[in-house]
Design a protein around this motif. Structure first.
Motif, PDB file in Angstrom:
ATOM      1  N   ASN A  10    -107.398 -15.564  25.051  1.00 50.98           N
ATOM      2  CA  ASN A  10    -106.551 -16.251  26.030  1.00 50.98           C
ATOM      3  C   ASN A  10    -105.881 -17.488  25.433  1.00 50.98           C
ATOM      4  N   LYS A  11    -104.696 -17.850  25.938  1.00 49.28           N
ATOM      5  CA  LYS A  11    -103.931 -19.003  25.436  1.00 49.28           C
ATOM      6  C   LYS A  11    -104.175 -20.264  26.262  1.00 49.28           C
ATOM      7  N   LYS A  12    -104.642 -20.099  27.476  1.00 50.68           N
ATOM      8  CA  LYS A  12    -104.950 -21.229  28.338  1.00 50.68           C
ATOM      9  C   LYS A  12    -106.445 -21.238  28.625  1.00 50.68           C
ATOM     10  N   CYS A  13    -106.999 -22.440  28.686  1.00 46.57           N
ATOM     11  CA  CYS A  13    -108.428 -22.576  28.957  1.00 46.57           C
ATOM     12  C   CYS A  13    -108.738 -22.036  30.357  1.00 46.57           C
ATOM     13  N   ILE A  14    -109.813 -21.267  30.477  1.00 44.97           N
ATOM     14  CA  ILE A  14    -110.139 -20.647  31.768  1.00 44.97           C
ATOM     15  C   ILE A  14    -110.617 -21.673  32.792  1.00 44.97           C
ATOM     16  N   PHE A  15    -110.936 -22.896  32.333  1.00 40.61           N
ATOM     17  CA  PHE A  15    -111.400 -23.934  33.252  1.00 40.61           C
ATOM     18  C   PHE A  15    -110.285 -24.898  33.676  1.00 40.61           C
ATOM     19  N   GLN A  16    -109.486 -25.349  32.720  1.00 38.80           N
ATOM     20  CA  GLN A  16    -108.537 -26.427  33.027  1.00 38.80           C
ATOM     21  C   GLN A  16    -107.073 -26.023  32.885  1.00 38.80           C
ATOM     22  N   ASP A  17    -106.814 -24.805  32.557  1.00 37.84           N
ATOM     23  CA  ASP A  17    -105.451 -24.315  32.396  1.00 37.84           C
ATOM     24  C   ASP A  17    -104.654 -25.145  31.372  1.00 37.84           C
ATOM     25  N   LYS A  18    -105.367 -25.643  30.368  1.00 38.40           N
ATOM     26  CA  LYS A  18    -104.726 -26.381  29.277  1.00 38.40           C
ATOM     27  C   LYS A  18    -104.607 -25.482  28.055  1.00 38.40           C
ATOM     28  N   ASP A  19    -103.740 -25.887  27.125  1.00 40.93           N
ATOM     29  CA  ASP A  19    -103.650 -25.138  25.874  1.00 40.93           C
ATOM     30  C   ASP A  19    -104.997 -25.181  25.169  1.00 40.93           C
ATOM     31  N   VAL A  20    -105.345 -24.058  24.558  1.00 41.32           N
ATOM     32  CA  VAL A  20    -106.669 -23.959  23.946  1.00 41.32           C
ATOM     33  C   VAL A  20    -106.683 -24.576  22.560  1.00 41.32           C
ATOM     34  N   ASP A  21    -107.852 -24.932  22.105  1.00 40.42           N
ATOM     35  CA  ASP A  21    -108.096 -25.419  20.752  1.00 40.42           C
ATOM     36  C   ASP A  21    -108.668 -24.244  19.971  1.00 40.42           C
ATOM     37  N   ALA A  22    -107.986 -23.889  18.859  1.00 37.97           N
ATOM     38  CA  ALA A  22    -108.393 -22.698  18.107  1.00 37.97           C
ATOM     39  C   ALA A  22    -109.832 -22.763  17.619  1.00 37.97           C
ATOM     40  N   GLY A  23    -110.383 -23.954  17.538  1.00 36.22           N
ATOM     41  CA  GLY A  23    -111.755 -24.080  17.047  1.00 36.22           C
ATOM     42  C   GLY A  23    -112.806 -24.029  18.146  1.00 36.22           C
ATOM     43  N   LYS A  24    -112.359 -23.977  19.388  1.00 32.33           N
ATOM     44  CA  LYS A  24    -113.299 -23.969  20.523  1.00 32.33           C
ATOM     45  C   LYS A  24    -113.259 -22.586  21.167  1.00 32.33           C
ATOM     46  N   LYS A  25    -114.185 -21.721  20.761  1.00 37.75           N
ATOM     47  CA  LYS A  25    -114.145 -20.345  21.269  1.00 37.75           C
ATOM     48  C   LYS A  25    -115.553 -19.758  21.405  1.00 37.75           C
ATOM     49  N   PHE A  26    -115.642 -18.815  22.299  1.00 32.11           N
ATOM     50  CA  PHE A  26    -116.886 -18.065  22.519  1.00 32.11           C
ATOM     51  C   PHE A  26    -116.559 -16.614  22.194  1.00 32.11           C
ATOM     52  N   VAL A  27    -117.262 -16.055  21.200  1.00 33.85           N
ATOM     53  CA  VAL A  27    -116.923 -14.718  20.705  1.00 33.85           C
ATOM     54  C   VAL A  27    -118.062 -13.745  21.024  1.00 33.85           C
ATOM     55  N   ILE A  28    -117.673 -12.633  21.630  1.00 39.30           N
ATOM     56  CA  ILE A  28    -118.650 -11.585  21.967  1.00 39.30           C
ATOM     57  C   ILE A  28    -118.379 -10.385  21.066  1.00 39.30           C
ATOM     58  N   GLY A  29    -119.417  -9.916  20.369  1.00 36.03           N
ATOM     59  CA  GLY A  29    -119.254  -8.806  19.451  1.00 36.03           C
ATOM     60  C   GLY A  29    -119.709  -7.479  20.046  1.00 36.03           C
ATOM     61  N   PHE A  30    -119.104  -6.379  19.540  1.00 37.76           N
ATOM     62  CA  PHE A  30    -119.448  -5.035  20.007  1.00 37.76           C
ATOM     63  C   PHE A  30    -119.625  -4.123  18.803  1.00 37.76           C
ATOM     64  N   CYS A  31    -120.263  -3.009  19.039  1.00 33.98           N
ATOM     65  CA  CYS A  31    -120.536  -2.097  17.926  1.00 33.98           C
ATOM     66  C   CYS A  31    -119.366  -1.188  17.617  1.00 33.98           C
ATOM     67  N   CYS A  32    -118.494  -0.995  18.610  1.00 34.76           N
ATOM     68  CA  CYS A  32    -117.375  -0.083  18.409  1.00 34.76           C
ATOM     69  C   CYS A  32    -116.246  -0.402  19.383  1.00 34.76           C
ATOM     70  N   GLY A  33    -115.138   0.284  19.195  1.00 35.92           N
ATOM     71  CA  GLY A  33    -113.987   0.056  20.043  1.00 35.92           C
ATOM     72  C   GLY A  33    -114.217   0.499  21.472  1.00 35.92           C
ATOM     73  N   ASN A  34    -115.015   1.564  21.660  1.00 35.30           N
ATOM     74  CA  ASN A  34    -115.268   2.051  23.014  1.00 35.30           C
ATOM     75  C   ASN A  34    -116.014   1.015  23.838  1.00 35.30           C
ATOM     76  N   CYS A  35    -117.027   0.422  23.211  1.00 43.80           N
ATOM     77  CA  CYS A  35    -117.807  -0.590  23.935  1.00 43.80           C
ATOM     78  C   CYS A  35    -116.950  -1.826  24.232  1.00 43.80           C
ATOM     79  N   LEU A  36    -116.112  -2.207  23.258  1.00 41.63           N
ATOM     80  CA  LEU A  36    -115.217  -3.343  23.480  1.00 41.63           C
ATOM     81  C   LEU A  36    -114.275  -3.047  24.634  1.00 41.63           C
ATOM     82  N   GLY A  37    -113.754  -1.809  24.667  1.00 44.69           N
ATOM     83  CA  GLY A  37    -112.846  -1.431  25.747  1.00 44.69           C
ATOM     84  C   GLY A  37    -113.542  -1.425  27.097  1.00 44.69           C
TER      85      GLY A  37
END
Length: 420
Positions: free
Chosen positions: A378-405
């Motif tokens: 996302n380009k806007k913060c989900i809390f404050q609707d401000k531009d995001v900082d590229a270094g502030k992120k929460f990343v969720i990993g998956f084993c494959c494309g199906n699970c990600l989808g």
């Protein structure tokens, strides 16, 4: 030595010192001449003799005005010591002379009014003007000569454009100004048609003063036709093929003041041909072979010359692009929240935030805020609707494309399984 003798000795020494000071005569050039020139000669000099009085020469100043040895009887001393508001005070304008100046004049007169033989005073104003004139650079004395039949014919031929170009375009040949025989000739506008043979008539124009051969096809050979143009003060050879050999043909132009060598083949060696041009003031040499060293050498011989090599742009180094460090994305979780398998670090769902506070809030309780998710990266913060900082992120990993989808379609269904 008794105290009385010491005092007597000191008194004697003091008397000797005072006697020496008193015996020192007034120096006319240092103490008198400057005062007379600054305050008297404007009204009592060669240009103006107010009251028929002239003080610039000894023979006219001495007599009743200055009586050597008799300051009290000298009219000069009487006038400079009158009250400031007296109508006959000298000088009549400005402040009266100072006490020191008056005393110096009195002492000088009483000492015999020494005035060097033959010395003529000059007003301070005239002296300043003379000094300024001496400081001005000398200019050539151009002597106009009677216009000969050959010169008239040469001017007529050039002005008609005879033999120049397919359409007989004519160079501009005219009097430099009204009431003068001096000639101005400009070949620049028809330059591409002009060759050596076309400027042959210039040899007969003895009153040639300014010549523009810029943009023409002339060569060193052509310059022979102006080698005796003693009245020439300004010459342009810009944008021609003239080289060092060409300048040798004009080295006798002793009255030349301006020479344009822009975009020619002239080098430092060619400047040697200019060393006898004592009136030369400007040499334009940009885009030629003339270097700063060559210009400096010429200036040693002709200190008043300005060799203009053009504006030099500073070398600009190409700006190096700063490599932005890629923020390596590593998933928060080690196991896929859908299948429970190990995470593939290329199958990631990224949630960006504007600051650490927002990131921390989400990390503490992802389930609570899952409804705010609107897709990965996302380009806007989900809390404050401000531009995001590229270094502030929460990343969720998956084993494959199906699970990600599957997670992308329904984050709420799987978010609770996202664990370290």
């Amino acid at each position: 030595m008794t105290m009385r003798k010491i005092i007597a000795t000191i008194a004697a020494i003091g008397a000797i010192g005072l006697s020496g000071a008193a015996d020192e005569k007034v120096d006319f050039s240092k103490s008198i001449q400057g005062v007379l020139e600054a305050r008297c000669i404007d009204c009592h000099g060669p240009k103006k003799q107010k009251g028929d009085l002239r003080l610039d020469k000894k023979e006219t100043a001495f007599g009743e005005i200055i009586q050597a040895g008799k300051s009290i009887e000298s009219e000069l001393f009487k006038r400079i010591t009158l009250p400031a508001d007296h109508e006959d005070i000298m000088p009549p304008k400005g402040d009266p002379l100072t006490k020191d100046q008056i005393e110096a004049i009195k002492k000088w007169i009483d000492e015999g009014a020494n005035w060097p033989d033959g010395l003529v005073l000059i007003s301070a104003k005239d002296r300043a003007e003379a000094k300024a004139a001496a400081a001005r650079l000398p200019e050539p004395e151009i002597k106009q000569v009677p216009v000969s039949d050959a010169e008239k014919a040469a001017i007529a031929k050039l002005a008609s454009g005879e033999g120049v170009g397919e359409d007989y375009a004519a160079p501009l040949v005219m009097a430099l100004a009204q009431d003068t025989k001096l000639i101005y000739a400009n070949f620049r506008l028809v330059g591409k048609f002009v060759k050596d043979e076309h400027i042959v008539p210039l040899a007969d124009i003895r009153n040639l003063s300014e010549l523009d051969l810029g943009n023409t096809q002339i060569s060193a050979v052509g310059l022979q036709h102006i080698s005796k143009a003693s009245s020439l003060t300004k010459l342009s050879l810009a944008n021609t093929a003239i080289d060092d050999s060409g300048l040798k043909h004009i080295e006798g132009l002793s009255n030349l003041m301006s020479l344009n060598l822009y975009n020619t083949k002239v080098t430092d060696a060619g400047l040697a041909s200019l060393k006898n041009m004592k009136f030369l003031r400007k040499v334009y040499g940009w885009q030629s072979g003339i270097t700063e060293n060559g210009a400096a050498e010429l200036k040693k011989t002709l200190p008043n010359v300005d060799v203009n090599l053009g504006f030099k742009l500073a070398k600009v180094e190409p700006k190096k692009e700063e490599k932005k460090e890629e923020v390596k994305q590593v998933s928060f979780n080690k196991k896929c929240p859908v299948s429970g398998k190990d995470v593939d670090q290329t199958k990631l769902y990224t949630i960006n935030f504007c600051c650490n506070n927002c990131l921390n809030n989400f990390t503490k309780d992802p389930v609570k805020h899952v409804a705010k998710l609107k897709g990965s990266d996302n380009k806007k913060c989900i809390f404050q609707d401000k531009d995001v900082d590229a270094g502030k992120k929460f990343v969720i990993g998956f084993c494959c494309g199906n699970c990600l989808g599957g997670f992308t379609k329904d984050p709420a269904k799987h978010i609770a399984k996202v664990k370290k």
